[in-house]
Design an enzyme around this catalytic site. Structure first.
Site, PDB file in Angstrom:
ATOM      1  N   PRO A  63      66.534 -13.646 103.533  1.00 10.58           N
ATOM      2  CA  PRO A  63      66.610 -14.958 104.185  1.00 10.58           C
ATOM      3  C   PRO A  63      66.837 -16.077 103.168  1.00 10.58           C
ATOM      4  O   PRO A  63      66.208 -16.105 102.107  1.00 10.58           O
ATOM      5  CB  PRO A  63      65.229 -15.086 104.847  1.00 10.58           C
ATOM      6  N   GLU A  64      67.771 -16.963 103.494  1.00 10.34           N
ATOM      7  CA  GLU A  64      68.059 -18.115 102.646  1.00 10.34           C
ATOM      8  C   GLU A  64      67.515 -19.365 103.327  1.00 10.34           C
ATOM      9  O   GLU A  64      66.786 -19.276 104.317  1.00 10.34           O
ATOM     10  CB  GLU A  64      69.563 -18.188 102.386  1.00 10.34           C
TER      11      GLU A  64
END
Length: 274
Positions: free
Chosen positions: A2-3
């Site tokens: 996840p960014e």
């Protein structure tokens, strides 16, 4: 992994679910996730009776702000949070359970067990690792074209590598670096010191625009990502280069190429990003 857009979306959904809830007990089923304090019993003890006042984000990290402490959580590859009833079945990938006084439970699930949790006395979390060496937030006034250009001029690394290291600007990972570089018409293997002032200005704009569009779409569900309510993101439907090897460029029609930069698979258009 996840960014920023995915973590921001998780933050926003959890804000709707757990703000104001008070912890009755903590059950740690995979101790290696807890990085601070070393004693997991102390971790469990310190959080008992603590109320969640707010949830923040710093780069790719979630910050659970309690009455007296701050829990810094990194989801890594496949970590996710969900709110459940105490009577709901617990699957084998749930490794930390925060039980609230209202009998609901915030469960942390992580198939690969790569996620991390650090517990700090409130106000101490930004002074030491893992948050102390992070760069500026891309949506803040501190993030400027001049900051980008300055960080580029003092390194012999390639531009993609610089953007990934989190020390100049935070929240960018493989997906959004590829997308921002494409939108800015910058070849990912360009040496950062060769980026011009004009290119830095364009890249600055496209980093912000790309991340904002992804946040608006709830992130990108490339693999297993879902938000705090179990919903997928939709930005993957709008990706221009990432994951599109050999597919036609949406701008010029040239097949998207893939290479490796800094050990990461990298997608680009060799015509749009000369």
């Amino acid at each position: 992994m996840p960014e920023l857009p995915e973590v921001e979306t998780v933050k926003r959904t959890l804000q709707q679910l757990v703000i104001g809830k008070t912890i009755d007990s903590v059950d740690i089923r995979w101790p290696k996730i807890i990085k601070k304090p070393d004693d997991i019993k102390q971790f469990e003890f310190l959080l008992q009776g603590q109320t969640i006042e707010k949830i923040d984000r710093r780069g790719k990290f979630l910050k659970f702000v309690f009455t007296d402490y701050v829990l810094v959580s990194h989801l890594r590859m496949e970590g996710r949070y969900g709110l459940f009833q105490k009577t709901d079945e617990i699957n084998k990938h749930v490794h930390v359970i925060f039980t609230f006084t209202d009998k609901t439970e915030l469960r942390y699930q992580d198939v690969r067990k790569f996620g991390t949790m650090h517990l700090f006395v409130k106000g101490e979390e930004e002074k030491v690792m893992p948050l102390s060496q992070l760069g500026v937030e891309p949506f803040s006034s501190e993030f400027t074209p001049e900051l980008l250009l300055s960080s580029f001029k003092h390194t012999n690394r390639k531009v993609k590598v610089v953007l990934l290291d989190q020390k100049t600007v935070v929240g960018l990972g493989n997906i959004y670096v590829d997308e921002a570089l494409f939108r800015a018409n910058i070849y990912p293997e360009t040496f950062a010191k060769d980026i011009t002032k004009k290119q830095a200005k364009k890249l600055h704009q496209e980093i912000i625009h790309t991340l904002q569009e992804a946040v608006d779409q709830g992130g990108s569900s490339i693999k297993s990502y879902v938000n705090g309510q179990g919903d997928m993101g939709f930005f993957q439907q709008y990706l221009l280069v990432y994951g599109r090897e050999n597919e036609p460029c949406r701008v010029c029609g040239t097949p998207i190429s893939k290479t490796v930069v800094g050990g990461r698979g990298t997608h680009y258009c060799h015509r749009c990003q000369k």
